[in-house]
Design a protein around this motif. Structure first.
Motif, PDB file in Angstrom:
ATOM      1  N   TYR A 207      31.018 -70.579  36.864  1.00  0.00           N
ATOM      2  CA  TYR A 207      31.410 -69.198  36.622  1.00  0.00           C
ATOM      3  C   TYR A 207      31.570 -68.938  35.137  1.00  0.00           C
ATOM      4  N   THR A 209      33.291 -65.794  32.559  1.00  0.00           N
ATOM      5  CA  THR A 209      34.027 -64.531  32.499  1.00  0.00           C
ATOM      6  C   THR A 209      33.073 -63.424  32.082  1.00  0.00           C
ATOM      7  N   ASN A 210      33.316 -62.243  32.627  1.00  0.00           N
ATOM      8  CA  ASN A 210      32.496 -61.092  32.254  1.00  0.00           C
ATOM      9  C   ASN A 210      33.067 -60.503  30.981  1.00  0.00           C
ATOM     10  N   ASP A 211      32.321 -60.671  29.908  1.00  0.00           N
ATOM     11  CA  ASP A 211      32.858 -60.282  28.607  1.00  0.00           C
ATOM     12  C   ASP A 211      32.761 -58.792  28.336  1.00  0.00           C
ATOM     13  N   GLU A 212      32.365 -58.038  29.323  1.00  0.00           N
ATOM     14  CA  GLU A 212      32.380 -56.581  29.138  1.00  0.00           C
ATOM     15  C   GLU A 212      33.561 -55.943  29.843  1.00  0.00           C
ATOM     16  N   THR A 213      34.131 -56.664  30.794  1.00  0.00           N
ATOM     17  CA  THR A 213      35.268 -56.092  31.524  1.00  0.00           C
ATOM     18  C   THR A 213      36.600 -56.714  31.104  1.00  0.00           C
ATOM     19  N   GLN A 227      34.267 -60.182  41.414  1.00  0.00           N
ATOM     20  CA  GLN A 227      32.866 -59.942  41.081  1.00  0.00           C
ATOM     21  C   GLN A 227      32.723 -59.067  39.839  1.00  0.00           C
ATOM     22  N   GLU A 228      33.751 -58.304  39.581  1.00  0.00           N
ATOM     23  CA  GLU A 228      33.744 -57.460  38.376  1.00  0.00           C
ATOM     24  C   GLU A 228      34.132 -58.276  37.155  1.00  0.00           C
ATOM     25  N   CYS A 229      35.005 -59.260  37.362  1.00  0.00           N
ATOM     26  CA  CYS A 229      35.586 -59.992  36.238  1.00  0.00           C
ATOM     27  C   CYS A 229      34.855 -61.294  35.915  1.00  0.00           C
ATOM     28  N   TRP A 230      34.116 -61.791  36.883  1.00  0.00           N
ATOM     29  CA  TRP A 230      33.449 -63.076  36.712  1.00  0.00           C
ATOM     30  C   TRP A 230      31.995 -62.970  37.149  1.00  0.00           C
ATOM     31  N   ALA A 231      31.140 -63.699  36.448  1.00  0.00           N
ATOM     32  CA  ALA A 231      29.749 -63.826  36.872  1.00  0.00           C
ATOM     33  C   ALA A 231      29.577 -65.213  37.456  1.00  0.00           C
ATOM     34  N   LYS A 289      38.427 -63.741  28.570  1.00  0.00           N
ATOM     35  CA  LYS A 289      36.975 -63.759  28.337  1.00  0.00           C
ATOM     36  C   LYS A 289      36.651 -65.021  27.572  1.00  0.00           C
TER      37      LYS A 289
END
Lengths: 634, 297
Positions: A207, A209-213, A227-231, A289
């Motif tokens: 996994y 971290t989603n660096d845009e959220t 799913q919003e916070c992690w890819a 992030k």
């Protein structure tokens, strides 16, 4: 070697075994690569040989190498690659020349921030079935936003020294069609192949971290929007069950039981080291992030892999300046405590749990060169192998750190002007390097005092999350001033080379003296008035042209003559909290002024505007002097 | 020859205008997107990226300019509706390919006709290797049979070749990285359309001004364009015009458009166009609405 490993297999933890096997493979690779006819310049080698022998394991080599990567591509494409529009994502055919062989692929620009500069980070994807030194992808970071060219490498060097799961990181001089383009940092592509190479298997869950959220903080608020916070990078499915269970477990486990939870679910060292690294480099751009998590089915544990260290070693984001000045600015801090960064229950509970906190402190002490830790060993390993020091000992101790930085400076500085494309604009390279060295000097003494030394009242200077909240609300959108008077007295001996003047209760260094000459042991006092405009000024200088800080230096011991080189710092934490006078147009024009015998005298001053440090040399004072200092721009 | 019909060139011009209004917004939001001239797009897609656009326009003409430039009234209102479809693909960094077609409905007040428009297939390239918004374009016009037989046929059923160049005055993105360019941006283009069979060709040009409004999502654009026919026409001119391009004609038009980005990849456009002056050509007023979407490889 394989036989010895099999004999001990059942007695090691899986992660220990994975590391030993990796180090053997790495050492074989390292030896064979040295014997190859490649463009390696070995600058500093401490230990070359690694072997599993009775009597002990040798420490792994710590060395700085600048290799050369040769690419061949159409000359028009080569120029377009760097000069095209920042957000164009076109790729171009390329060949990697490796010992006379050509390995074909395509090259494209990567990264979000760095693509806005001519010197861009690039990614080479090799054609199907092709590999370069075991890699299908070659990621070359431009370092264009870090004008020291060192932050990323230094951090990865610390990470790998501590034995953390980490990618291979190396400097490369990039040549395209035999023309020198610039210095790039090769960072091995972090995917399941890397984990497989490191003995953790490639069938785990991976996994990012989603660096845009910015919500990869493991908090209860965000554990239902994974799913919003992690890819999820591997396997490529939408099943976040394991991660959800992990985060739920982190949030539900009480602090007092967190050591058991961590031992059961994590490679504990990866978490401790993550906190240690972020503390040492003052990396606040994390915990929500800029990190990966990998669950290894081989070990049954989660591993943390940190990422992206450009906002480190003093660099600081700004809370109110608009993009991109919130990232590209002159803010600088060395005084943030270990809890810095986004809230994260993994961080918080690790620091609050007694056993884990002790492990954290011991690791800091090891990296500071105060007490040495040994690598953990299984029962049978202890019988046959002399215990081995953990890597990274004294990594951040000023003599070690500064020699590493100097070695890098010597290589990079020599050819920097030959780089074909510029990165971001800023202070010259020498100033950037000096800022790193000053960061190390000031951060080291601060953390050492904060974490290890008691106050004069025999209490701790700092305990994790032991803070008093403000009594009234603080408007974080308005400028804050916190005028303080900080004072400290230090005992100096004629044999001392230098002394750090530390404010005892806050554990803050407020000045540094290099002793040039001293006729007898003396007590020296430094007092600092912070965040207030100086009232007494040389003629013709307005208070708004000055740093809002005043320093006083005197000697308490009679009949003393002291000659010093002096360093003083000033505050520039953010656009809302700083000591820069409103009318100061260029910090490089600041000079120290001293009032001595009721007269102002301008001192020959050198300034590092990145680290906010003013320096003057050959300052002489006697017992009868009270020297008052200000820093102003004429 | 039906002097009351909105000519092919009007219909074609209208369709292309709207296509390129749409095309002008087909780039990432924070980049300034510029409306190109009537016939050429100023923007190159990234390698592997695709764009599809569709829309409709509706024109009316109550009068026409005679050969001496004086306005004369039609006895009935002329109407025309155009539905277009346009696609574009970034074949490489250096070349894009595009194709378009449409369907036109014409109503002269006394008779109507409709049919598929000519198909256009073209290639676009860069005038400047490093800066977008500076392009050249060549397209082949392939006539559709329906229009060859009809009195109302736009394009006259002839093969054609269209070529143009375009330039936008955009700042260097590396001089001030990350800067949102707040000022207006000017652009312009020149081109020509040639047709087989001795049919007169055209030369055309435009200048435009563009600016972001309210926020990076909104953009306004004002354009002035002109076209003129050349060699191949009969000498002199007549007081009528129609789909027969054998007579010399000129046209000056203006249009104003408003674009809005619904997302990073999708946007909409509304525009209003009015012909300001002409010779041997309709005085049209046209409204248009279109939508586009892009996607990456």
């Amino acid at each position: 070697m394989e036989e010895i490993i099999r004999f001990w297999n059942t007695n090691f933890t899986n992660i220990q075994m994975a590391r030993i096997k990796t180090k053997i493979k790495t050492s074989i690779f390292s030896i064979s690569s040295y014997s190859c006819n490649s463009f390696i310049r070995v600058i500093r080698v401490q230990v070359l040989f690694f072997g599993l022998t009775v009597g002990g394991l040798q420490a792994e080599a710590s060395e700085i190498q600048f290799k050369t990567l040769e690419l061949e591509m159409d000359s028009r494409d080569a120029e377009v690659l760097f000069r095209k529009e920042p957000y164009d994502t076109s790729s171009f055919p390329v060949a990697v020349v490796d010992e006379g062989k050509r390995i074909h692929g395509r090259v494209e620009v990567i990264g979000q921030f760095s693509r806005n500069f001519l010197k861009k980070s690039i990614l080479i994807k090799l054609d199907e079935g092709q590999k370069w030194q075991g890699n299908k992808k070659i990621s070359l970071k431009s370092m264009s936003t870090d004008l020291s060219y060192m932050r990323e490498w230094l951090t990865w060097n610390l990470i790998s020294s501590l034995g953390m799961v980490s990618p291979r990181v190396e400097y490369y001089r990039l040549n395209i069609n035999k023309q020198f383009i610039g210095f790039f940092l090769f960072i091995e592509w972090i995917d399941t192949s890397m984990f497989d190479r490191l003995g953790l298997g490639k069938d785990g869950e991976f996994y990012n971290t989603n660096d845009e959220t910015y919500c990869g903080d493991m908090s209860p608020d965000n554990q239902n929007r994974l799913q919003e916070c992690w890819a999820k990078l591997s396997p490529k499915d939408k099943d976040y069950t394991s991660l959800k269970k992990l985060i739920e477990g982190i949030n539900e486990t009480p602090v007092e039981d967190f050591d058991k939870f961590l031992t059961k679910h994590f490679d504990v060292d990866s978490v401790i080291n993550w906190l240690v690294v972020n503390t040492i480099i003052s990396n606040g751009d994390t915990y929500n992030k800029n990190y990966f998590l990998y669950f290894s089915k081989k070990t049954g544990k989660w591993v943390v892999i940190p990422w992206d260290f450009d906002l480190s070693f003093g660099r600081n984001a700004d809370p109110v300046l608009p993009f991109p000045r919130n990232i590209l600015n002159d803010n600088y801090t060395y005084f943030y405590p270990p809890e810095l960064g986004s809230p994260n229950p993994l961080k918080e509970k690790t620091l609050k749990n007694k056993q884990l906190f002790n492990a954290f402190k011991n690791r800091i002490s090891h990296v500071f060169g105060i007490t040495m830790e040994r690598e953990s060993q299984g029962f049978f390993e202890k019988l046959f192998i002399k215990d081995k020091p953990l890597g990274g000992f004294a990594w951040f101790r000023p003599d070690e750190f500064q020699s590493r930085v100097t070695a890098l400076e010597n290589i990079v500085g020599r050819d920097l002007t030959k780089e074909r494309y510029p990165g971001s604009k800023g202070e010259p390279f020498e100033q950037q390097v000096e800022a790193l060295q000053l960061y190390n000097q000031w951060r080291y003494v601060l953390l050492k005092k904060l974490i290890f030394d008691p106050t004069p009242f025999n209490t701790a200077h700092w305990l994790p999350y032991f803070i008093f909240p403000p009594l009234s609300p603080v408007d974080m959108t308005k400028r804050q001033t916190i005028p303080l008077i900080l004072s400290t007295t230090a005992e100096v001996l004629p044999t001392d080379k230098s002394v750090v003047l530390m404010e005892e209760l806050l554990a803050r260094p407020i000045g540094m003296l290099d002793i040039q000459s001293l006729n007898k042991p003396a007590r020296v006092r430094l007092e600092v008035e912070t965040e207030r405009a100086p009232e007494s000024l040389p003629a013709g200088i307005h208070p708004s042209k000055c740093i809002q800080r005043i320093w006083y230096l005197d000697i308490k011991t009679p009949d003393t003559i002291l000659k010093v080189n002096m360093q003083l710092d000033y505050l520039q934490e953010s656009s809302l909290h700083h000591e820069i006078g409103e009318q100061i147009t260029d910090e490089r024009g600041l000079s120290l002024w001293v009032m001595q015998n009721y007269k102002w005298r301008k001192l020959k001053t050198s300034i590092n505007t990145l680290a906010n440090v003013l320096k003057t040399e050959a300052l002489e004072l006697t017992s009868s002097d009270l020297l008052r200092f200000i820093a102003c721009e004429e | 020859m039906n002097k009351n019909l909105i000519s092919h060139r009007d219909a074609e011009a209208q369709r292309k205008t709207y296509l390129f209004i749409i095309l002008s917004v087909s780039v990432p939001l924070w980049l300034i997107i510029f409306y190109s001239n009537v016939y050429a797009s100023a923007w190159m897609q990234t390698e592997g990226d695709s764009l599809i656009a569709t829309g409709t326009s509706y024109s009316i003409a109550d009068s026409f300019w005679k050969r001496d430039g004086k306005l004369a009234q039609y006895s009935t209102r002329h109407k025309q509706g155009v539905y277009y479809l346009y696609g574009e693909y970034g074949y490489s960094y250096y070349y894009n390919i595009f194709a378009s077609t449409g369907w036109t409905y014409s109503d002269s007040g006394t008779s109507t006709d409709s049919g598929v428009d000519d198909v256009k297939i073209g290639i676009r390239g860069r005038l400047n290797l490093f800066r977008n918004g500076r392009t050249w374009e060549i397209a082949a016009i392939l006539p559709t049979r329906k229009w060859y037989l009809s009195d109302y046929r736009p394009g006259q059923g002839k093969y054609g070749l269209e070529a143009g160049i375009f330039y936008r005055f955009r700042p260097n993105p590396y001089e001030n990285p990350f800067a949102e360019y707040p000022h207006s941006i000017w652009g312009g283009g020149l081109g020509t359309t040639l047709r087989s069979g001795g049919v007169g060709g055209e030369v055309w040009g435009y200048g435009n001004w563009q600016k972001k409004l309210f926020s990076p999502l909104w953009k306004i654009e004002i354009k002035l364009s002109a076209l003129s026919s050349f060699a191949g026409a009969e000498a002199g001119s007549v007081d009528i015009y129609g789909p027969n391009d054998s007579f010399h004609y000129d046209q000056i038009s203006s249009d104003i458009s408003l674009s809005y980005s619904l997302s990073r990849t999708t946007g909409i456009n509304l525009s209003y166009k009015q012909d300001l002056w002409g010779r041997n050509i309709n005085k049209n007023e046209t409204v248009h609405a279109g939508i586009y979407t892009t996607w990456k490889k």
